[in-house]
Every structure is written in structure tokens, then in C-alpha cells.
Design an enzyme around this catalytic site. Structure first.
Site, mmCIF file in Angstrom:
data_model
loop_
_atom_site.group_PDB
_atom_site.id
_atom_site.type_symbol
_atom_site.label_atom_id
_atom_site.label_comp_id
_atom_site.label_asym_id
_atom_site.label_seq_id
_atom_site.Cartn_x
_atom_site.Cartn_y
_atom_site.Cartn_z
ATOM 1 N N THR A 118 35.582 -19.297 10.095
ATOM 2 C CA THR A 118 34.714 -18.474 10.927
ATOM 3 C C THR A 118 33.606 -19.349 11.509
ATOM 4 O OG1 THR A 118 33.501 -16.372 10.965
ATOM 5 C CG2 THR A 118 33.205 -17.748 9.023
ATOM 6 N N ASN A 119 32.732 -18.758 12.286
ATOM 7 C CA ASN A 119 31.584 -19.450 12.867
ATOM 8 C C ASN A 119 30.319 -18.833 12.313
ATOM 9 O OD1 ASN A 119 32.951 -21.181 14.551
ATOM 10 N ND2 ASN A 119 32.787 -19.870 16.333
ATOM 11 N N ARG A 120 29.236 -19.548 12.441
ATOM 12 C CA ARG A 120 27.938 -18.984 12.091
ATOM 13 C C ARG A 120 27.450 -18.128 13.251
ATOM 14 N NH1 ARG A 120 24.603 -21.529 8.130
ATOM 15 N NH2 ARG A 120 25.159 -23.705 7.766
ATOM 16 N N ALA A 175 30.447 -15.712 19.012
ATOM 17 C CA ALA A 175 30.765 -17.081 18.596
ATOM 18 C C ALA A 175 32.230 -17.060 18.156
ATOM 19 C CB ALA A 175 29.854 -17.501 17.452
ATOM 20 N N VAL A 176 33.082 -17.248 19.133
ATOM 21 C CA VAL A 176 34.530 -17.130 18.887
ATOM 22 C C VAL A 176 35.016 -18.411 18.213
ATOM 23 C CG1 VAL A 176 36.766 -16.767 20.013
ATOM 24 C CG2 VAL A 176 34.696 -15.742 20.999
#
Ligand code: CTP
Ligand code: CA
Length: 222
Positions: A33-35, A99-100
Site C-alpha cells: 500500500t501507500n502512505r 495515492a494509488v
């Protein structure tokens, strides 16, 4: 305070907002995942709704309440976010704040990977679809105004301008995520990059930045 039609310049307009991270599974219990707290995107959805827009908010996994008057669609992966974004068309404006995750594991494992099975797994990644670029190039379905975001750690304006061109959007709102309090915090200091100019906005609470963005969108759609 403005009242009447002047207070709600976006009545009759449809908006699509993506927010939060995406989550790309590796196996049923793990993923990448992203932050992203989702705060800025949720605040923009709320600010657009406050100006009268009919807002669809496509949210990755975040722990935030749905803003009043906003239709929320929860998704997990980039591909689900793309499908939900396309399903939300037509729209007058699209604001792509999510934030893909740029990559996903090419084939997620159906069962939990076990540590004792010979060390770390070799994962193969493939690139996710670019939701902003896809919607920017969606022909007659394209929202009149397409706004992208860019979280950068260096050369903020340069990278933002390159993204504006590469993605075919109308504006890029860029921020320097190395500034204290931006990532996950309540404040943001942004640059608004359009085809012909760059504006540097004062550092402000994410809600205030959202209100400013919504007001600019209303101006552009008027
Ligand atoms: N974006 C998107 N779909 C993707 C990747 C990005 O819609 N698969 C959107 C983001 O929501 C944001 C903009 O594109 O509005 C810029 O995202 P960013 O990650 O900064 O751009 P990338 O092209 O992925 O470049 P980078 O290598 O810097 O991550
Ligand atoms: Ca990216």
C-alpha cells in the site's frame, strides 16, 4: 457569509474525487500500500459538496467518516478504483487525490504464504492502470476539468509540470511531503500548476486548502 445561489455555485455540477491509498493484496493476509491518510481528498469532497456539487468520493481503505452530502464508494485496489471512477462518469470535474499503488503483485496468492516454505517469496510486480491518465483521455466522457495531485520529495514544480503534460490533466496540485506535518498531518502547502502558470499557496490546514481548491474549481466551471 454568502447566501442563496452565490453560496452554492456548484449546484447542478457533478464531481468525482478519489482519495486515500489503494491496497494491493499479496495473499489473503498481506499486501502493499501507500502512505495516505485520505484527509486531503475527503476534505475536498466535503468542500465541493458544501458548494452544492453532487459528489462521488471513491475511497481506498481509510478510517475517516463520510463527509455530509457525499456519496461514498469504498474500494481496495487500483483496478477497483479505476472501475468505480469510470462508473461515476459523467462528471464536470474529477479530482484525483488518491495515492494509488503504482504496482501490484501480478497474481495474488489464494492461500497464505508460509515462512517455513523456503524463505522469502519472489514476487513479480506489474504496473497498475493510471486512473488520472485514463480519465484524462476518456474522450467525450472526459470531465471538463481534470485535477491531479503530486506528492513529491524534491524538485516539486519540475516534477509537477512533467506530470501535467504526461497525464493530460488540466491542473496539478503539488505538495512537498518532506515538510513536517504534511504526511498524515492536518496541514498542507501546495503549488497549483496549470498549463500557463504556477501559484504557490500559503501553508494552511487541509480543510482550508480544500475550500480554496473547491472555490477555484467553481470559478473554472462557471
Ligand atoms: N494516479 C492515478 N493512478 C495511478 C497513479 C497515480 O490516478 N496509477 C494519480 C494520483 O491520484 C495523482 C497523480 O496521478 O493525482 C500523480 O500521482 P503520482 O504518484 O505523483 O504520479 P506517478 O505518475 O505515479 O509518478 P511517481 O513515479 O512520482 O509515483
Ligand atoms: Ca505513483
Amino acid at each position: 457569509m454568502l447566501e442563496g445561489p452565490a453560496a452554492k455555485p456548484l449546484v447542478g455540477k457533478r464531481a468525482l474525487v478519489t482519495a486515500g491509498p489503494t491496497f494491493e493484496p499479496i495473499d489473503p493476509v498481506r499486501g502493499i500500500t501507500n502512505r495516505s491518510s485520505g484527509k486531503q481528498g475527503f476534505a475536498i469532497a466535503e468542500a465541493l459538496a458544501r458548494l452544492g456539487a453532487e459528489v462521488t468520493l471513491i475511497a481506498g481503505p481509510v478510517f475517516l467518516p463520510t463527509p455530509p452530502g457525499v456519496k461514498r464508494v469504498d474500494v481496495e485496489t487500483a483496478r477497483q478504483m479505476l472501475a468505480a471512477s469510470q462508473a461515476a462518469l459523467p462528471a464536470d470535474v474529477g479530482v484525483f487525490v488518491a495515492a494509488v499503488a503504482d504496482w501490484r503483485v501480478d497474481e495474488a496468492f489464494g492461500a497464505k504464504l508460509k515462512k517455513e516454505k523456503g524463505g522469502p517469496p519472489a514476487l513479480t510486480f506489474v504496473e497498475n492502470p493510471d486512473i488520472l491518465a485514463t480519465l484524462s483521455a476518456s474522450g467525450p466522457q472526459r470531465p471538463k476539468l481534470v485535477v491531479g495531485f503530486a506528492a513529491e520529495t524534491d524538485h516539486v514544480e519540475e516534477h509537477a509540470r512533467a506530470k501535467l503534460a504526461r497525464k493530460g490533466c488540466d491542473w496539478i496540485i503539488a505538495n512537498d511531503v518532506t515538510q513536517p506535518g504534511v504526511m498524515g498531518g492536518g496541514e498542507n502547502a501546495v503549488l497549483l500548476v496549470t498549463k500557463d502558470k504556477t501559484e504557490r499557496w500559503d501553508r494552511a490546514a487541509k480543510d482550508a486548502v480544500a475550500a480554496q481548491i473547491a472555490a477555484r474549481i467553481a470559478q473554472a466551471l462557471a
